[in-house]
Design a protein around this motif. Sequence first.
Motif, PDB file in Angstrom:
ATOM      1  N   PRO A  68      41.037  44.162  32.632  1.00 14.89           N
ATOM      2  CA  PRO A  68      41.082  44.117  34.094  1.00 14.89           C
ATOM      3  C   PRO A  68      42.364  44.731  34.626  1.00 14.89           C
ATOM      4  CG  PRO A  68      41.532  41.942  33.186  1.00 14.89           C
ATOM      5  CD  PRO A  68      41.140  42.814  32.032  1.00 14.89           C
ATOM      6  N   GLY A  69      42.260  45.282  35.827  1.00 14.34           N
ATOM      7  CA  GLY A  69      43.424  45.871  36.465  1.00 14.34           C
ATOM      8  C   GLY A  69      43.083  46.222  37.898  1.00 14.34           C
ATOM      9  N   PRO A  70      44.048  46.730  38.659  1.00 14.84           N
ATOM     10  CA  PRO A  70      43.781  47.058  40.061  1.00 14.84           C
ATOM     11  C   PRO A  70      42.733  48.144  40.238  1.00 14.84           C
ATOM     12  CG  PRO A  70      45.968  47.820  39.391  1.00 14.84           C
ATOM     13  CD  PRO A  70      45.461  46.944  38.299  1.00 14.84           C
ATOM     14  N   ASP A  71      42.527  48.973  39.228  1.00 15.36           N
ATOM     15  CA  ASP A  71      41.474  49.982  39.290  1.00 15.36           C
ATOM     16  C   ASP A  71      40.283  49.613  38.408  1.00 15.36           C
ATOM     17  OD1 ASP A  71      42.840  50.293  36.932  1.00 15.36           O
ATOM     18  OD2 ASP A  71      42.995  52.487  37.050  1.00 15.36           O
ATOM     19  N   ASN A  72      40.233  48.373  37.951  1.00 20.12           N
ATOM     20  CA  ASN A  72      39.127  47.903  37.111  1.00 20.12           C
ATOM     21  C   ASN A  72      38.878  46.420  37.375  1.00 20.12           C
ATOM     22  OD1 ASN A  72      37.106  47.861  35.206  1.00 20.12           O
ATOM     23  ND2 ASN A  72      38.480  47.816  33.437  1.00 20.12           N
ATOM     24  N   PRO A  73      38.419  46.077  38.579  1.00 20.65           N
ATOM     25  CA  PRO A  73      38.211  44.661  38.896  1.00 20.65           C
ATOM     26  C   PRO A  73      37.013  44.035  38.199  1.00 20.65           C
ATOM     27  CG  PRO A  73      37.496  46.036  40.719  1.00 20.65           C
ATOM     28  CD  PRO A  73      38.163  46.953  39.732  1.00 20.65           C
ATOM     29  N   ASP A 101      29.149  46.938  34.785  1.00 18.22           N
ATOM     30  CA  ASP A 101      28.847  47.181  36.194  1.00 18.22           C
ATOM     31  C   ASP A 101      29.555  48.486  36.514  1.00 18.22           C
ATOM     32  OD1 ASP A 101      28.332  47.131  38.863  1.00 18.22           O
ATOM     33  OD2 ASP A 101      29.329  45.215  39.264  1.00 18.22           O
ATOM     34  N   TYR A 102      28.915  49.602  36.166  1.00 15.14           N
ATOM     35  CA  TYR A 102      29.635  50.861  35.990  1.00 15.14           C
ATOM     36  C   TYR A 102      29.986  51.585  37.281  1.00 15.14           C
ATOM     37  CZ  TYR A 102      24.954  52.754  36.607  1.00 15.14           C
ATOM     38  OH  TYR A 102      23.713  53.054  37.108  1.00 15.14           O
ATOM     39  N   HIS A 103      29.305  51.297  38.398  1.00 16.43           N
ATOM     40  CA  HIS A 103      29.669  51.941  39.661  1.00 16.43           C
ATOM     41  C   HIS A 103      30.992  51.348  40.133  1.00 16.43           C
ATOM     42  CE1 HIS A 103      26.126  54.353  40.390  1.00 16.43           C
ATOM     43  NE2 HIS A 103      25.327  53.321  40.246  1.00 16.43           N
ATOM     44  N   GLY A 104      32.049  52.080  39.972  1.00 15.90           N
ATOM     45  CA  GLY A 104      33.374  51.601  40.324  1.00 15.90           C
ATOM     46  C   GLY A 104      34.385  52.664  39.960  1.00 15.90           C
ATOM     47  N   LYS A 105      35.583  52.243  39.618  1.00 16.79           N
ATOM     48  CA  LYS A 105      36.678  53.186  39.382  1.00 16.79           C
ATOM     49  C   LYS A 105      37.101  53.262  37.919  1.00 16.79           C
ATOM     50  CE  LYS A 105      37.069  54.071  43.786  1.00 16.79           C
ATOM     51  NZ  LYS A 105      35.911  53.303  44.280  1.00 16.79           N
ATOM     52  N   ALA A 106      36.371  52.603  37.012  1.00 16.58           N
ATOM     53  CA  ALA A 106      36.830  52.517  35.631  1.00 16.58           C
ATOM     54  C   ALA A 106      35.930  53.242  34.634  1.00 16.58           C
ATOM     55  CB  ALA A 106      36.977  51.052  35.218  1.00 16.58           C
ATOM     56  N   GLY A 208      51.458  53.802  35.998  1.00 17.80           N
ATOM     57  CA  GLY A 208      50.650  52.592  35.995  1.00 17.80           C
ATOM     58  C   GLY A 208      49.472  52.684  36.950  1.00 17.80           C
ATOM     59  N   PRO A 209      48.522  51.741  36.819  1.00 21.85           N
ATOM     60  CA  PRO A 209      47.321  51.775  37.653  1.00 21.85           C
ATOM     61  C   PRO A 209      47.598  51.339  39.083  1.00 21.85           C
ATOM     62  CG  PRO A 209      47.295  49.836  36.255  1.00 21.85           C
ATOM     63  CD  PRO A 209      48.492  50.637  35.842  1.00 21.85           C
ATOM     64  N   ASN A 270      35.075  59.357  37.752  1.00 19.53           N
ATOM     65  CA  ASN A 270      36.025  58.809  36.771  1.00 19.53           C
ATOM     66  C   ASN A 270      36.052  59.584  35.461  1.00 19.53           C
ATOM     67  OD1 ASN A 270      36.436  56.656  38.650  1.00 19.53           O
ATOM     68  ND2 ASN A 270      34.624  55.640  37.814  1.00 19.53           N
ATOM     69  N   LEU A 271      36.005  60.894  35.550  1.00 15.03           N
ATOM     70  CA  LEU A 271      36.137  61.723  34.353  1.00 15.03           C
ATOM     71  C   LEU A 271      37.610  61.839  33.974  1.00 15.03           C
ATOM     72  CD1 LEU A 271      33.757  64.681  35.285  1.00 15.03           C
ATOM     73  CD2 LEU A 271      33.186  62.564  34.060  1.00 15.03           C
ATOM     74  N   ASP A 272      37.897  61.815  32.693  1.00 13.75           N
ATOM     75  CA  ASP A 272      39.256  62.094  32.235  1.00 13.75           C
ATOM     76  C   ASP A 272      39.338  63.599  31.983  1.00 13.75           C
ATOM     77  OD1 ASP A 272      41.717  62.390  31.051  1.00 13.75           O
ATOM     78  OD2 ASP A 272      41.570  60.552  29.885  1.00 13.75           O
ATOM     79  N   LEU A 273      39.997  64.309  32.881  1.00 14.88           N
ATOM     80  CA  LEU A 273      40.042  65.771  32.841  1.00 14.88           C
ATOM     81  C   LEU A 273      41.349  66.303  32.281  1.00 14.88           C
ATOM     82  CD1 LEU A 273      38.366  66.480  36.309  1.00 14.88           C
ATOM     83  CD2 LEU A 273      37.292  66.472  34.036  1.00 14.88           C
ATOM     84  N   GLU A 274      42.178  65.422  31.721  1.00 15.96           N
ATOM     85  CA  GLU A 274      43.472  65.870  31.201  1.00 15.96           C
ATOM     86  C   GLU A 274      43.300  66.791  30.001  1.00 15.96           C
ATOM     87  OE1 GLU A 274      46.386  65.193  32.995  1.00 15.96           O
ATOM     88  OE2 GLU A 274      44.686  64.680  34.280  1.00 15.96           O
ATOM     89  N   GLY A 275      42.452  66.423  29.056  1.00 16.46           N
ATOM     90  CA  GLY A 275      42.209  67.269  27.892  1.00 16.46           C
ATOM     91  C   GLY A 275      41.579  68.597  28.271  1.00 16.46           C
TER      92      GLY A 275
END
Length: 311
Positions: A68-73, A101-106, A208-209, A270-275
């Motif tokens: 859990p976190g501020p971007d993963n409630p 519950d995948y519709h969110g920010k995580a 941090g998040p 929420n794609l990780d586009l860094e790579g």
Amino acid sequence: MSSDPGPVPRVSRQEFDALFAEVRTWGRWEPADRGAWNRVTPEHVRRAAALVRDGTAVPLGRPWDTRPGPDNPRPALHHMTDLGDVEPPEPSAHKDFLGADYHGKAVSHLDALSHIAYRGRLYGGRPARGAVGAGGARFGSVAALGPLVTKGVLLDLPAVLGTGWLEPGRAVRAADVLEAERALGTVIDEGCAVLLRTGRFRRRRELGPWDLDAASAGFHVDAVPLLAGRGVALLGADGDGDLRPSPVEGLHSPVHTLAIAAMGVPLLDNLDLEGLSTACAGAGRHTFMLVVAPLDVPGGTGSPVNPVAVL
């Protein structure tokens, strides 16, 4: 292009409704619940495959996030269901359970056309109340989309600006999209997937998040007519594509609304586009074949995904 372009232009609800009507594609395609994905023909897939040169495959999905976190409630779930139980005479088996519950920010996920309604109507004008119920979606289900393969274009805004990331609240406007095309030597054209990198996950790693519902970089609605005019079939980002705080009066997710409910364009969130940013910089190009394989969930409003870009 400036990393600090000044105040974000506000948009009234009346102006937004005019924009919705401008980019709306209702009645253009059959089957309607595939929306703009109907643009992608076998020829588009062949052209995408021709972009593969060195065979580098870059996964774009985030790790399954159970913390859990501020971007993963609402954290995803993972627990073991069998720890070495014997299936006579051998082998022993280890089994686990996943849930989200995948519709969110995580969770990296695909939004189908049933995910968003505006003024009570889904894409094509169908009343949401009759089309989506307790049993799921009878129109616009993720099952209608199937595997998605097309040309991908990475709009790497931090690379263009020479920064690590865009600060939360930074609007990506139509002029920014045009400048990114020029600087990166790429072209958004019909049937392609546009992926916006804001540098969210680099910022998250270093600072941090934070609560993305309160502040996130993303597209301003004035960029949407440009994308609509180019005929995009899929839109994605390392956030959810929307600028927050929203520039539109009384509307939390205006880009979701325009893309899904007006244009019939599925979204990747929420794609990780860094790579992918690193791989594209190394290859000297920002186009690639994109492969997205959502789960076949009848009635599902979307699906967790781990898309793959192949250069």
